[in-house]
Scaffold this motif. Sequence first.
Motif, PDB file in Angstrom:
ATOM      1  N   PRO A 203       0.821  -1.213   0.000  1.00 27.05           N
ATOM      2  CA  PRO A 203       0.000   0.000   0.000  1.00 27.05           C
ATOM      3  C   PRO A 203       0.857   1.267   0.000  1.00 27.05           C
ATOM      4  CG  PRO A 203       0.111  -0.921   2.219  1.00 27.05           C
ATOM      5  CD  PRO A 203       0.887  -1.860   1.322  1.00 27.05           C
ATOM      6  N   ASP A 204       2.131   1.154   0.435  1.00 24.45           N
ATOM      7  CA  ASP A 204       2.920   2.363   0.733  1.00 24.45           C
ATOM      8  C   ASP A 204       4.376   2.308   0.263  1.00 24.45           C
ATOM      9  OD1 ASP A 204       3.867   0.394   2.346  1.00 24.45           O
ATOM     10  OD2 ASP A 204       3.351   1.366   4.244  1.00 24.45           O
ATOM     11  N   LEU A 205       4.736   1.312  -0.513  1.00 27.65           N
ATOM     12  CA  LEU A 205       6.097   1.119  -1.040  1.00 27.65           C
ATOM     13  C   LEU A 205       7.103   0.686   0.038  1.00 27.65           C
ATOM     14  CD1 LEU A 205       6.098   4.251  -3.377  1.00 27.65           C
ATOM     15  CD2 LEU A 205       6.171   1.901  -4.197  1.00 27.65           C
ATOM     16  N   LYS A 206       6.615   0.581   1.280  1.00 28.81           N
ATOM     17  CA  LYS A 206       7.521   0.207   2.380  1.00 28.81           C
ATOM     18  C   LYS A 206       7.253  -1.208   2.889  1.00 28.81           C
ATOM     19  CE  LYS A 206       7.743   4.889   4.270  1.00 28.81           C
ATOM     20  NZ  LYS A 206       6.972   5.803   5.139  1.00 28.81           N
ATOM     21  N   ASN A 207       5.986  -1.618   2.842  1.00 25.69           N
ATOM     22  CA  ASN A 207       5.589  -2.951   3.335  1.00 25.69           C
ATOM     23  C   ASN A 207       5.130  -3.785   2.150  1.00 25.69           C
ATOM     24  OD1 ASN A 207       5.653  -2.543   6.376  1.00 25.69           O
ATOM     25  ND2 ASN A 207       4.495  -0.779   5.639  1.00 25.69           N
ATOM     26  N   TRP A 208       5.778  -4.907   1.960  1.00 25.32           N
ATOM     27  CA  TRP A 208       5.492  -5.723   0.781  1.00 25.32           C
ATOM     28  C   TRP A 208       5.056  -7.126   1.176  1.00 25.32           C
ATOM     29  CZ3 TRP A 208       5.426  -3.503  -3.962  1.00 25.32           C
ATOM     30  CH2 TRP A 208       6.053  -2.257  -4.083  1.00 25.32           C
ATOM     31  N   GLU A 209       4.006  -7.621   0.513  1.00 24.88           N
ATOM     32  CA  GLU A 209       3.500  -8.977   0.732  1.00 24.88           C
ATOM     33  C   GLU A 209       3.554  -9.712  -0.592  1.00 24.88           C
ATOM     34  OE1 GLU A 209       1.856 -10.544   3.325  1.00 24.88           O
ATOM     35  OE2 GLU A 209       2.297  -8.875   4.700  1.00 24.88           O
TER      36      GLU A 209
END
Length: 500
Positions: A203-209
Amino acid sequence: MMKRISRLLVGCLMISASMSAQTLYHEVYRPQIHFSPQANWMNDPNGMVYYQGTWHLFFQYYPGAMHWGPMHWGHATSKDLVHWQQQPVALYPDSLGFIFSGSAVVDPHNTSGFGKAGQVPLVAIFTQHDTSAAKALTHTFQNQSIAYSLDSGRTWIKYADNPVLKNPGIDDFRDPKVMWYAPGKEWIMTLAAHDRVLFYASPDLKNWEKAGEFDATRGAHGGVWECPDLFLLDDHGKSVWVLVVNINPGGPNGGSATQYFTGTFNGHSFTPSDTLVKWLDFGPDEYAGVTWSGAGDKRIMLGWMSNWVYANQVPTSPWRSANTLPRLLSLQHINGISYVCSMPIKALDTLVTATNTIGSIKDSQYKLAGDIPAPYMLHIHTNRLASFSLTCSNDQGEKVVIGFDKQTNRYYLNRAQSGNTGFSPAFGGTFYAPRIATSPSTDIYVYADASSFELFADGGLTVMTGLVFPQKPYNHLAVSQDGNKVIQSLTLSKLKSIWE
Ligand code: FRU
């Protein structure tokens, strides 16, 4: 005394500065219509993003030598994708490792939170390659990091919590290409993982799933998958997803090359529309081709104009490597199969200084009058499919032959006797590309630069890029044809240097 010495020093500096200004971009083999760095090593184009009227090009760069080494992101900008200004290095290696390939996006809604007081951040997403972890065989030495710019790409600040995507234990885990996926209202990262492509969502370029993966059974697998790209191309009002996957080695003419798939993408999985292996460029010298982000529906691709087989040996100095011409991508359907075509961008026409059109050619051999040094563009049109070729040569007897062979229905580029070929046994020889078009007429465009040829045939369905290193520039141009009036028209457009 001190004053005199310092004046002398300033004088010396001024002389060397003016000398380098005179010689810079005029060196032997220096591309005149392609971007190359002023000095030292370059490979893949990275982080290409269009923002507020400026085209940003970052690139794999080793400012310390003319061979591959600790990777930085070099930077160049352009207002027209034709003329470039090299900028200071954008990203330096740090304790997490070298700065490998990746992408950059405009974050207009500040999903990353990096923008302050209404600022729009540019965010770069790249692989960090940790050499000591690689030596220790950890299998987790490539991780994804981010950096942001609040001054339109001039300077970059690395995120304090890097890496943002940790390696699950895959040796080749790199080259993130990020795009905004509107249906899911999220960012999608397409990442190369040895023999497959992985998709991650954020959602924010920092947390990736992890969102999904493109299975390892499709396409060409003669080497490692690298530098992927995923984007939509317009197909007469409906959209088609294109997944680009660079591969090294295993290209159609040996070494590195750019393959692609057309199909559908739903945020998790990519489903190809056919089982063919398709190539954006069949020549030996286009690699790591990916597209600009931030340019709306326009998909413009740029490749690195070299091949890992001999990239570190090509005889140029004080720089090594150039990019291909920027290419506008579009779709064509042949026998129910979708193909991605690439043609040089229109803005290159601004380089034309003179045009000479020769109508239909009667004789089987025809030599163009006068000295014709590169750079130039040649357009050949025929509406009768017969073999023809174009020979560029010099008085040393060195030559490059580019043509179409009717019997095998292939285009080719023969650089066996092109000049300096001895630096690699893989360099000389003839390289082939299939003719994909089925129409009886053919149009080919050949862009010749000081040390390269790019062939665009049939609206960009078949493309070939090849480097050449003649001892003296080729200055003669001749065509030959199997019959008479095969070549119905030949247009030669002289081009001026982008460095003028
Ligand atoms: C492709 C590549 C990438 C990597 C970079 C390192 O040419 O091998 O996979 O990120 O070059 O310079």
